[in-house]
Design an enzyme around this catalytic site. Structure first.
Site, PDB file in Angstrom:
ATOM      1  N   LYS A   1      47.054  43.540  40.757  1.00 53.82           N
ATOM      2  CA  LYS A   1      46.766  44.780  40.030  1.00 53.82           C
ATOM      3  C   LYS A   1      48.012  45.393  39.410  1.00 53.82           C
ATOM      4  O   LYS A   1      47.931  46.100  38.415  1.00 53.82           O
ATOM      5  CB  LYS A   1      46.081  45.795  40.950  1.00 53.82           C
ATOM      6  CG  LYS A   1      44.645  45.432  41.243  1.00 53.82           C
ATOM      7  CD  LYS A   1      43.912  46.569  41.913  1.00 53.82           C
ATOM      8  CE  LYS A   1      42.460  46.181  42.192  1.00 53.82           C
ATOM      9  NZ  LYS A   1      41.787  47.158  43.041  1.00 53.82           N
TER      10      LYS A   1
ATOM     11  N   LYS B 210      34.894  44.267  37.763  1.00 58.63           N
ATOM     12  CA  LYS B 210      34.581  45.378  36.852  1.00 58.63           C
ATOM     13  C   LYS B 210      35.604  45.455  35.733  1.00 58.63           C
ATOM     14  O   LYS B 210      35.335  45.982  34.674  1.00 58.63           O
ATOM     15  CB  LYS B 210      34.645  46.709  37.609  1.00 58.63           C
ATOM     16  CG  LYS B 210      33.638  46.885  38.715  1.00 58.63           C
ATOM     17  CD  LYS B 210      34.093  48.042  39.639  1.00 58.63           C
ATOM     18  CE  LYS B 210      33.598  47.832  41.050  1.00 58.63           C
ATOM     19  NZ  LYS B 210      34.366  48.581  42.045  1.00 58.63           N
TER      20      LYS B 210
ATOM     21  N   LYS C 137      37.713  35.754  39.946  1.00 58.30           N
ATOM     22  CA  LYS C 137      36.508  36.390  40.493  1.00 58.30           C
ATOM     23  C   LYS C 137      35.903  37.327  39.448  1.00 58.30           C
ATOM     24  O   LYS C 137      36.632  37.884  38.607  1.00 58.30           O
ATOM     25  CB  LYS C 137      36.825  37.130  41.790  1.00 58.30           C
ATOM     26  CG  LYS C 137      37.617  38.370  41.591  1.00 58.30           C
ATOM     27  CD  LYS C 137      37.650  39.271  42.817  1.00 58.30           C
ATOM     28  CE  LYS C 137      38.405  40.524  42.407  1.00 58.30           C
ATOM     29  NZ  LYS C 137      38.793  41.430  43.411  1.00 58.30           N
TER      30      LYS C 137
HETATM   31  P1  TYM Z   1      35.453  46.910  45.300  1.00 58.20           P
HETATM   32  O1  TYM Z   1      34.992  48.239  44.822  1.00 58.20           O
HETATM   33  O2  TYM Z   1      36.349  46.122  44.421  1.00 58.20           O
HETATM   34  O3  TYM Z   1      34.205  45.987  45.625  1.00 58.20           O
HETATM   35  C1  TYM Z   1      33.145  46.438  46.459  1.00 58.20           C
HETATM   36  C2  TYM Z   1      32.585  45.287  47.271  1.00 58.20           C
HETATM   37  O4  TYM Z   1      32.139  44.239  46.417  1.00 58.20           O
HETATM   38  C3  TYM Z   1      32.752  43.001  46.797  1.00 58.20           C
HETATM   39  N1  TYM Z   1      32.996  42.200  45.583  1.00 58.20           N
HETATM   40  C4  TYM Z   1      32.618  40.928  45.441  1.00 58.20           C
HETATM   41  N2  TYM Z   1      31.945  40.092  46.240  1.00 58.20           N
HETATM   42  C5  TYM Z   1      31.694  38.836  45.767  1.00 58.20           C
HETATM   43  N3  TYM Z   1      32.088  38.400  44.551  1.00 58.20           N
HETATM   44  C6  TYM Z   1      32.776  39.207  43.708  1.00 58.20           C
HETATM   45  N4  TYM Z   1      33.150  38.783  42.500  1.00 58.20           N
HETATM   46  C7  TYM Z   1      33.061  40.537  44.144  1.00 58.20           C
HETATM   47  N5  TYM Z   1      33.700  41.598  43.571  1.00 58.20           N
HETATM   48  C8  TYM Z   1      33.659  42.595  44.468  1.00 58.20           C
HETATM   49  C9  TYM Z   1      34.057  43.409  47.460  1.00 58.20           C
HETATM   50  O5  TYM Z   1      34.549  42.396  48.305  1.00 58.20           O
HETATM   51  C10 TYM Z   1      33.646  44.656  48.200  1.00 58.20           C
HETATM   52  O6  TYM Z   1      33.024  44.316  49.427  1.00 58.20           O
HETATM   53  N6  TYM Z   1      39.071  48.028  48.603  1.00 58.20           N
HETATM   54  C11 TYM Z   1      37.632  47.918  48.406  1.00 58.20           C
HETATM   55  C12 TYM Z   1      36.884  49.205  48.678  1.00 58.20           C
HETATM   56  C13 TYM Z   1      37.118  49.805  50.028  1.00 58.20           C
HETATM   57  C14 TYM Z   1      36.565  49.379  51.249  1.00 58.20           C
HETATM   58  C15 TYM Z   1      37.027  50.297  52.224  1.00 58.20           C
HETATM   59  C16 TYM Z   1      35.723  48.318  51.612  1.00 58.20           C
HETATM   60  C17 TYM Z   1      37.868  50.910  50.289  1.00 58.20           C
HETATM   61  N7  TYM Z   1      37.795  51.220  51.619  1.00 58.20           N
HETATM   62  C18 TYM Z   1      36.661  50.164  53.586  1.00 58.20           C
HETATM   63  C19 TYM Z   1      35.382  48.183  52.949  1.00 58.20           C
HETATM   64  C20 TYM Z   1      35.840  49.103  53.913  1.00 58.20           C
HETATM   65  C21 TYM Z   1      37.361  47.531  46.960  1.00 58.20           C
HETATM   66  O7  TYM Z   1      38.157  47.770  46.086  1.00 58.20           O
HETATM   67  O8  TYM Z   1      36.103  47.032  46.746  1.00 58.20           O
END
Ligand code: TYM
Length: 327
Positions: free
Chosen positions: A111, A195, A192
């Site tokens: 990032k 967004k 991957k």
């Molecule tokens: P974020 O917002 O990027 O994504 C949310 C969830 O979606 C999953 N995900 C995917 N799974 C499969 N294939 C993909 N291409 C894909 N893109 C996203 C992510 O693995 C995630 O489960 N840091 C985290 C948010 C967060 C969080 C937490 C998660 C903040 N605090 C505490 C769990 C527990 C994030 O940026 O997810």
């Protein structure tokens, strides 16, 4: 009862990977555990956001949770910034995580690589994520594969805190799915799906119209040898299509591969399966979007519940580390 916590950033249109890797599983598993789900707006602001858009996306993300089947009567669904204990505990986590550990986070490297402005918070982000999880005595954290390293850091920080200051936190486990743990970009299948991808053609938004979904799958990058089998190393594009179709229809991608000899029908069936899977979610989303106040009200009630759950854990951590008790 097992406590589950997970979060999603309101940083853009949620995409198919968010649904298959996270949301769909949250909904399916919400009755097996005491589930807490969060819209992590404080994580989203580690990169600059448009304020009006951020507010709108926060409600939109809440509506996508609800449309995916999260029931606020059975699970707690709230906005991170509404529970101040997250940022308070995050400081303790920053004091417990090492600079070296944070420097090794691949998501930070990815990032920060593409930006001319890198906030300090983007670097300490995993400490806030550890706080999110540890604040609720969480046992299980359902996430996609891209969050594996953050979860390992959370566990290490929890164990370090416990060994320095006495047993304070539950050490959580990551729950990474077998199917669709890493949905890949349709145009660049070695990346991957995300967004914030370079080309929107590679990302299927949860709110894409059926025609747009068909088009994106039709144009999905495959390869030239025109053979259908599952091998993410040598055939990333085809394997991604097989994984998506498999995840949508609850089958192994290797088994799905047996049904096809050509790419065209595989692409068409993957598109059809995604359209069918998302249709009820999109219909429910349209209903919810008509009444944003109702969603805001729901989030307020849940935040109250989250504050009550978080308070004793924060106090426990403050006392363990030696902060003078508040009277
Ligand atoms: P974020 O917002 O990027 O994504 C949310 C969830 O979606 C999953 N995900 C995917 N799974 C499969 N294939 C993909 N291409 C894909 N893109 C996203 C992510 O693995 C995630 O489960 N840091 C985290 C948010 C967060 C969080 C937490 C998660 C903040 N605090 C505490 C769990 C527990 C994030 O940026 O997810």
């Amino acid at each position: 009862m097992v406590r589950v916590f997970s979060g999603i950033q309101p940083s853009g249109d949620l995409q198919l990977g968010n649904y298959l890797g996270a949301l769909r599983r949250f909904a399916r598993e919400q009755d097996d555990a005491d589930s807490i789900f969060c819209i992590v707006d404080l994580h989203a602001i580690t990169v600059p956001q448009d304020p009006v858009e951020l507010r709108a996306r926060t409600i939109q993300t809440a509506n996508l949770y609800l449309a995916s089947g999260i029931d606020p009567e059975r699970a707690t669904l709230f906005v991170q910034s509404h529970v101040a204990a997250h940022t308070e505990l995050a400081w303790l986590m920053e004091c417990t995580a090492s600079f070296g550990e944070l420097s090794r986070m691949t998501q930070f490297k990815e990032k920060s690589d593409r930006r001319d402005f890198v906030s300090g918070a983007l670097f300490t982000y995993p400490a806030l994520m550890a706080a999110d999880i540890l604040l609720y005595d969480t046992h299980r954290v359902p996430v996609g594969d891209d969050q594996r390293q953050h979860l390992e850091l959370t566990r290490d920080v929890a164990m370090r805190f416990n060994s320095r200051y006495g047993d304070t936190f539950v050490v959580p486990e990551a729950a990474i799915p077998k199917a669709a743990a890493r949905v890949m970009d349709l145009q660049t299948p070695t990346n991957k799906m995300s967004k914030s991808a370079d080309s929107p053609q590679g990302t299927v938004s949860m709110l894409d119209e059926p025609k747009a979904i068909e088009k994106k799958f039709k144009r999905a990058v495959t390869d030239n040898d025109a053979e259908v089998h599952y091998d993410p190393e040598t055939k990333p594009g085809v394997s991604n299509l097989l994984s998506i179709l498999g995840a949508c229809t609850d089958r192994d991608p290797e088994v799905v591969a047996g049904d096809y000899t050509q790419y065209g029908p595989l692409k068409a069936d993957a598109a059809a399966a995604v359209i069918e899977l998302l249709a009820p979610v999109q219909a429910r989303f349209a209903e919810l979007a008509a009444d944003p106040d109702a969603t805001a009200e729901l989030l307020a009630i849940s935040a109250e519940r989250a504050r009550e759950m978080a308070a004793p854990v924060l106090t426990r951590a403050h006392e363990a580390i030696g902060l003078l008790p508040r009277r």
